[in-house]
Design an enzyme around this catalytic site. Structure first.
Site, PDB file in Angstrom:
ATOM      1  CB  SER A 166      -0.890  -0.013   1.244  1.00 29.39           C
ATOM      2  OG  SER A 166      -1.490   1.240   1.474  1.00 29.39           O
ATOM      3  CE1 TYR A 179      -3.968  -2.875   4.883  1.00 32.81           C
ATOM      4  CE2 TYR A 179      -3.070  -0.723   4.308  1.00 32.81           C
ATOM      5  CZ  TYR A 179      -3.629  -1.926   3.933  1.00 32.81           C
ATOM      6  OH  TYR A 179      -3.840  -2.190   2.590  1.00 32.81           O
TER       7      TYR A 179
END
Length: 263
Positions: A166, A179
């Site tokens: 990401s 995350y």
């Protein structure tokens, strides 16, 4: 390692790859988180290009639906591999490897797609149990599963492992907590695997950042965002197919941003 001439594609070429029909024919590809979202679409897409897809996920009913979809358009018969990556032990993963070896003999590719968002909150306030869960699913399970599958992947002519990252993994951002840290770890893992194998095997490791895509995870992260303004998983499949095809055998240790101008 053989003497095949390996040409390197640019990131732009990967993003806009024009996949030849049956470019994945004869390949066995494992997809984690294959029950919905990007994982489901990737599994269907790989099957449409000729691959035999191994569907790994924690919800059997979702895997059955994808299985039926593949059979419905005449794809190679897939396999369902129910597994909860949060609780899976190394022993269970080795049993999975033994099953794959028995049924398919070898493995040509792995797409590590399964992941969870966790909390969007300052690290100072981050729930420890949630932190552990995110790191297990997004990072630790990727390592353990990859390590377990390495003998099968090395037996393939040109094995490919694709991790999902990401923009907050490449550039960690406040409030993204576990995350972001898990994705930063995944990128480092891919880099280390690349360094440790590049001179000894035909196995390659890369990361894909799908960017802002119309998925449930994105909706949870950005609840006020109009999902219709985002690309669908189908819109970004060219890069996923490219990294599993033999056209990308010279691409190693890369982080491919499929939507470089997106969040």
């Amino acid at each position: 390692m053989d003497n095949t001439i390996q040409t390197t594609l640019t990131h732009e070429q990967i993003r806009h790859y024009d996949a030849p029909k049956d470019c994945l024919k004869g390949k066995n590809i494992l997809v984690t988180g294959a029950g919905d979202g990007i994982g489901r679409v990737a599994a269907l897409t790989y099957a449409r290009y000729g691959a035999t897809v191994l569907l790994l996920g924690k919800t059997t009913s979702k895997l059955e639906y994808v299985y039926d979809e593949i059979e419905g358009f005449g794809g190679a018969q897939p396999a369902m591999l129910p597994m909860n990556l949060e609780s899976a032990t190394q022993t269970e993963m080795q049993q999975l490897v033994n099953l794959i070896e028995k049924e398919f003999n070898t493995l040509d590719g792995v797409l590590h797609n399964a992941g969870i968002l966790g909390q969007l909150t300052p690290l100072e306030m981050y729930d420890v149990d949630t932190f552990d869960k995110v790191m297990k699913i997004n990072f630790s399970a990727c390592f353990t599963l990859t390590q377990s599958l390495l003998p099968l992947l090395k037996s393939a002519p040109h094995g490919s492992v694709v991790f999902t990252t990401s923009s907050v993994g490449t550039h960690p951002r406040a409030f993204w907590g576990a995350y972001a840290l898990s994705k930063q770890g995944v990128e480092g893992m891919s880099d280390i695997f690349t360094q440790e194998t590049q001179n000894t095997t035909n196995l390659r490791f890369n990361c894909i950042n799908p960017g802002a895509t119309r998925t449930n995870m994105r909706a949870h992260a950005y609840p006020g965002e109009n999902p219709m303004s985002l690309k669908t998983p189908e819109d970004i499949m060219a890069g996923y197919v490219c990294l599993m095809s033999d056209d990308s055998i010279g691409v190693r240790g890369q982080v491919i941003d499929l939507q470089p101008k997106q969040i």
